[in-house]
Write an enzyme that holds these catalytic residues in place. Structure first.
Site, PDB file in Angstrom:
ATOM      1  CG  ASP A   1       9.309   2.157  13.329  1.00  0.00           C
ATOM      2  OD1 ASP A   1       9.138   2.113  14.615  1.00  0.00           O
ATOM      3  OD2 ASP A   1       9.269   2.836  12.611  1.00  0.00           O
ATOM      4  CG  ASP A   2       5.786  -0.215  10.055  1.00  0.00           C
ATOM      5  OD1 ASP A   2       5.480   0.761   9.736  1.00  0.00           O
ATOM      6  OD2 ASP A   2       6.814  -0.730   9.333  1.00  0.00           O
TER       7      ASP A   2
ATOM      8  CE1 TYR B   1       8.700   9.240  10.576  1.00  0.00           C
ATOM      9  CE2 TYR B   1       7.478  10.138  12.346  1.00  0.00           C
ATOM     10  CZ  TYR B   1       7.918   8.799  11.700  1.00  0.00           C
ATOM     11  OH  TYR B   1       7.550   7.638  11.995  1.00  0.00           O
TER      12      TYR B   1
HETATM   13  N1  LIG Z   1       1.240   5.899  14.003  1.00  0.00           N
HETATM   14  C1  LIG Z   1       2.177   5.123  13.770  1.00  0.00           C
HETATM   15  O1  LIG Z   1       3.472   5.017  14.569  1.00  0.00           O
HETATM   16  C2  LIG Z   1       1.832   3.957  12.810  1.00  0.00           C
HETATM   17  C3  LIG Z   1       1.058   4.123  11.749  1.00  0.00           C
HETATM   18  N2  LIG Z   1       0.942   3.244  10.896  1.00  0.00           N
HETATM   19  C4  LIG Z   1      -0.226   3.304   9.751  1.00  0.00           C
HETATM   20  O2  LIG Z   1      -1.056   2.292   9.932  1.00  0.00           O
HETATM   21  C5  LIG Z   1      -1.727   2.021   8.643  1.00  0.00           C
HETATM   22  C6  LIG Z   1      -1.759   0.459   8.426  1.00  0.00           C
HETATM   23  O3  LIG Z   1      -0.268  -0.044   8.587  1.00  0.00           O
HETATM   24  P1  LIG Z   1      -0.200  -1.642   8.757  1.00  0.00           P
HETATM   25  O4  LIG Z   1      -1.014  -2.340   9.838  1.00  0.00           O
HETATM   26  O5  LIG Z   1       1.100  -1.781   8.549  1.00  0.00           O
HETATM   27  O6  LIG Z   1      -0.928  -2.191   7.208  1.00  0.00           O
HETATM   28  P2  LIG Z   1      -1.526  -3.426   6.843  1.00  0.00           P
HETATM   29  O7  LIG Z   1      -1.347  -3.581   5.498  1.00  0.00           O
HETATM   30  O8  LIG Z   1      -0.697  -4.622   7.458  1.00  0.00           O
HETATM   31  O9  LIG Z   1      -2.928  -3.520   7.702  1.00  0.00           O
HETATM   32  C7  LIG Z   1      -3.894  -2.655   7.379  1.00  0.00           C
HETATM   33  C8  LIG Z   1      -5.414  -3.518   7.701  1.00  0.00           C
HETATM   34  O10 LIG Z   1      -6.302  -2.559   7.481  1.00  0.00           O
HETATM   35  C9  LIG Z   1      -7.395  -3.576   6.929  1.00  0.00           C
HETATM   36  N3  LIG Z   1      -8.275  -2.583   6.149  1.00  0.00           N
HETATM   37  C10 LIG Z   1      -7.768  -1.879   5.015  1.00  0.00           C
HETATM   38  N4  LIG Z   1      -8.779  -1.257   4.725  1.00  0.00           N
HETATM   39  C11 LIG Z   1      -9.772  -1.534   5.410  1.00  0.00           C
HETATM   40  C12 LIG Z   1     -11.187  -0.836   5.469  1.00  0.00           C
HETATM   41  N5  LIG Z   1     -11.717  -0.213   4.540  1.00  0.00           N
HETATM   42  N6  LIG Z   1     -11.891  -1.358   6.462  1.00  0.00           N
HETATM   43  C13 LIG Z   1     -11.606  -2.248   7.378  1.00  0.00           C
HETATM   44  N7  LIG Z   1     -10.258  -2.622   7.364  1.00  0.00           N
HETATM   45  C14 LIG Z   1      -9.610  -2.153   6.446  1.00  0.00           C
HETATM   46  C15 LIG Z   1      -6.684  -4.534   6.270  1.00  0.00           C
HETATM   47  O11 LIG Z   1      -7.650  -5.434   6.239  1.00  0.00           O
HETATM   48  P3  LIG Z   1      -7.263  -6.746   5.053  1.00  0.00           P
HETATM   49  O12 LIG Z   1      -6.235  -7.566   6.180  1.00  0.00           O
HETATM   50  O13 LIG Z   1      -8.632  -7.564   5.285  1.00  0.00           O
HETATM   51  O14 LIG Z   1      -6.906  -6.406   3.978  1.00  0.00           O
HETATM   52  C16 LIG Z   1      -5.525  -4.885   7.368  1.00  0.00           C
HETATM   53  O15 LIG Z   1      -6.015  -5.800   8.265  1.00  0.00           O
HETATM   54  C17 LIG Z   1      -0.783   2.671   7.752  1.00  0.00           C
HETATM   55  O16 LIG Z   1      -1.587   4.161   7.403  1.00  0.00           O
HETATM   56  C18 LIG Z   1       0.287   3.172   8.518  1.00  0.00           C
HETATM   57  O17 LIG Z   1       0.885   4.570   8.129  1.00  0.00           O
HETATM   58  C19 LIG Z   1       1.419   1.990  10.757  1.00  0.00           C
HETATM   59  C20 LIG Z   1       2.863   2.152  11.712  1.00  0.00           C
HETATM   60  C21 LIG Z   1       2.874   2.920  12.607  1.00  0.00           C
HETATM   61  C1  LIG Z   2       4.835   5.987  11.272  1.00  0.00           C
HETATM   62  C2  LIG Z   2       5.001   4.714  10.431  1.00  0.00           C
HETATM   63  O1  LIG Z   2       6.004   3.989  10.782  1.00  0.00           O
HETATM   64  C3  LIG Z   2       4.253   4.223   9.556  1.00  0.00           C
HETATM   65  O2  LIG Z   2       3.107   4.934   9.292  1.00  0.00           O
HETATM   66  O3  LIG Z   2       4.281   3.530   8.780  1.00  0.00           O
HETATM   67 MG   LIG Z   3       6.508   2.611   9.113  1.00  0.00          MG
END
Ligand SMILES: NC(=O)C1=CN([C@@H]2O[C@H](COP(=O)(O)OP(=O)(O)OC[C@H]3O[C@@H](n4cnc5c(N)ncnc54)[C@H](OP(=O)(O)O)[C@@H]3O)[C@@H](O)[C@H]2O)C=CC1
Ligand SMILES: CC(=O)C(=O)O
Ligand SMILES: [Mg+2]
Length: 591
Positions: free
Chosen positions: A305-306, A139
């Site tokens: 999931d996200d 993972y």
């Molecule tokens: N720990 C866990 O269980 C999980 C972790 N994640 C992680 O979260 C991260 C984001 O995933 P997700 O939400 O799906 O992605 P998205 O692409 O949906 O969202 C990313 C967000 O971050 C913003 N962003 C990107 N770069 C910057 C920056 N330099 N400064 C400020 N804001 C920024 C984007 O802004 P804009 O909208 O303006 O483009 C957007 O709003 C990934 O790395 C993923 O691995 C996700 C799911 C589960």
């Molecule tokens: C953990 C997860 O689902 C992600 O980083 O997208």
């Molecule tokens: Mg994911």
């Protein structure tokens, strides 16, 4: 295909969909025979008992050297194995010894994948017994690197690939999968793989990895799990140029073409597996993720999931952390870096729980939560240009261009990173949050480790050991001024296996937000005093099967309460029932 089949039937099209009497009614017919009219072609399915050489090459049944003398006689294995007979424990010891010798994480990953394809029960035995050690291998973070290099390390295909080439034939593709009785599908289109961006078809590592956890952590049997990658192309220039890239070599299809393939997939799944199969959307880009969830949430058993799993795990961590940082949920101010699937999904569930606890309307509790995206703080003056999922978070405030400015303006007690961009929680950011709070709660959720907003060491050092810290990918314990701090892993892996198990055992047909709250509550309740003493806001993964059983029971109980459970009567003790349903990787004896 149409012309070939026309020829075979003397010119009349078999794809004619006009109503016609079928042979046997077609209800719950998984082989497609009963649904076929008499003049349609059907497949001559046969099943045979695996034996001899084919038994050794069947990962579901293979036990390698653990086949007993009697089994070797009765299953034609004599001579196909060396004379020694080993126990599963000895096989496990040998493999763990080997894996521990590898220095390169990708080597460990490949060893585990080869094992999964060779001897499934031994793979799960290793994963269950050594979960803390092997989770980072199968993972995050290693699966991220594996996806990036999937084409080069590709040996045998895993999962089901549905590309634009299969348009119009998705149901046939599903029928190619060897298992008939599927309970959980994890599907990606590869556009937002962890925080690594568009990896196209090579995102397959993610559904494969997630489903390994469904089995190891949640006890859903492997044969009931189906990993799917929908390949509509990739916009990743490197992949398009890479000679080893395994996907469609074209830019991503969008709009109607994309929607049509997804719709064909969703319809085919329901037609082939029925209404109770769980479809988990994973690592779609946000411009599709929210739309798909809304579109299919009322007709299918779907879970993102996200958006939803992450929300549930983070809410659990925040609720647990209240024991360390004090106050109620509504007493805190939240600031997110990143306003996408994870950020807005978490924000909404926290606001919902706050609203339930305080009876304050959701529109009001949302005002305690602020988000920063790539353009700065989300405020009302930006509302017209915001994506729809950001609009509820556009509160009245003057524009603020960056995170530091937002921290100074909002004075958050909780800082959450969900941006997918590494090292964005700089020394100045953490020192500023720490100057505002005696015990700041800092969660760096982005995966894999390279994208984490900060490391555990940085969070503890820059806050002078005062931060309560958790991260999406694991960090080792860190010693600061003589005290050992153990960072928790705020990852949806705590939630989705138990959540899915809860849906499966109750026969749920729809997902409801209250089920996410139920899962979150069950997880938060599993954090012990001993965990808190180490600064942990999540229980260790070593107890994950017990945790998953509790989550499953809470989710199933909610499904029954909401009237969406179809497995009747309701088992009296849902925790015991969930445990009794869990897959065991111990070898079976063959007659
Ligand atoms: N720990 C866990 O269980 C999980 C972790 N994640 C992680 O979260 C991260 C984001 O995933 P997700 O939400 O799906 O992605 P998205 O692409 O949906 O969202 C990313 C967000 O971050 C913003 N962003 C990107 N770069 C910057 C920056 N330099 N400064 C400020 N804001 C920024 C984007 O802004 P804009 O909208 O303006 O483009 C957007 O709003 C990934 O790395 C993923 O691995 C996700 C799911 C589960
Ligand atoms: C953990 C997860 O689902 C992600 O980083 O997208
Ligand atoms: Mg994911």
């Amino acid at each position: 295909m149409e012309s070939t089949m026309k020829e075979m039937r003397g010119g009349e099209s078999v794809l004619d969909l006009s109503p016609r009497a079928t042979v046997g009614g077609g209800v719950e017919d998984v082989y497609g025979e009963d649904c076929a009219t008499e003049d349609q072609l059907v497949t001559p399915w046969t099943y045979s008992v695996a034996s001899g050489y084919s038994l050794l090459r069947d990962p579901h049944h293979n036990k390698g050297l653990a086949f007993t003398e009697t089994e070797r006689d009765s299953h034609y294995l004599r001579g196909l194995l060396p004379p020694a007979v080993a126990t599963q424990q000895l096989q496990e010891k040998k493999l763990m010894d080997n894996i521990r010798k590898y220095q390169v994480p990708l080597q460990k990953y490949m060893t585990m994948m080869e094992l999964q394809e060779r001897n499934e029960r031994l793979f799960y035995k290793l994963l269950i017994d050594n979960v803390e050690e092997l989770l980072p291998v199968v993972y995050t973070p290693t699966v991220g690197e594996a996806c990036q290099k999937y084409g080069s390390i590709f040996r045998r295909p895993q999962g089901l690939y549905i590309s634009l080439k299969e348009k119009g034939k998705v149901l046939d593709v599903l029928k190619n999968w060897p298992e008939r009785s599927i309970q959980v599908i994890v599907v990606t289109d590869g556009e937002r793989i962890l925080g690594l961006g568009d990896l196209g078809c090579q995102g397959m590592g993610i559904p494969v990895g997630k489903l390994s956890l469904y089995t190891a952590l949640g006890g859903v049997r492997p044969s009931a799990c189906l990993p799917v990658t929908i390949d509509v192309g990739t916009n990743n220039e490197e992949s398009l140029k890479d000679e080893f890239y395994i996907g469609l070599r074209q830019r991503r299809a969008t709009g109607q073409e994309y929607a049509d393939l997804l719709h064909e997939f969703m319809s085919a799944v329901k037609q082939n597996y029925g209404e109770k199969v769980l479809i988990q959307f994973e690592d779609f880009a946000n411009h599709n993720a929210f739309t798909l969830l809304a579109k299919y949430g009322t007709t299918h058993l779907v879970f993102n999931d996200d958006i939803q799993g992450t929300a549930s795990v983070v809410l659990a961590g925040v609720v647990a952390a209240l024991k360390l940082i004090g106050g109620t949920l509504a007493d805190h101010r939240f600031l997110f870096l990143g306003a996408g699937e994870a950020g807005t999904g978490i924000a909404e569930l926290i606001a919902l729980e706050m609203s339930k606890q305080t009876k304050i309307p959701l529109e009001e509790t949302r005002k305690k939560i602020w988000l920063v995206d790539s353009k700065g703080l989300i405020v009302s003056s930006r509302k017209d240009s915001l994506q729809h999922f950001k609009k509820p978070w556009a509160h009245d405030h003057e524009p603020v261009k960056d995170l530091l400015g937002a921290i100074k303006a909002i004075k958050p007690t909780v800082l959450i990173g969900s941006s997918g961009v590494g090292r964005t929680f700089t020394k100045e950011i953490i020192e500023t949050v720490a100057s505002l709070n005696e015990k700041p709660l800092i969660m760096a959720l982005s995966n894999p480790t390279s994208q984490s907003e900060c490391t555990a060491e940085e969070a503890y050092t820059w806050s002078q050991g005062r931060a309560i810290f958790a991260s999406g990918s694991p960090f080792d314990p860190f010693e600061y001024k003589g005290k050992v701090f153990v960072p928790g892993q705020a990852n949806n892996a705590y939630i989705f296996p138990g959540f899915g198990l809860g849906l499966v055992i109750s026969g749920a047909i729809r997902v409801h937000d209250d089920m996410l709250l139920a899962a979150s509550e069950a997880l938060a309740n599993q954090v012990s005093e001993e965990n808190y003493d180490k600064g942990l806001i999540y229980p260790p993964f070593t107890n994950i099967r017990k945790i998953s059983a509790n989550i499953a029971a809470n989710v199933a109980a909610k499904a029954y309460e909401l009237g969406v459970a179809t497995r009747l009567p309701r088992p009296a003790n849902l925790v015991k029932y969930a445990e009794s349903c869990m897959y065991s990787p111990v070898y079976r004896s063959y007659r």
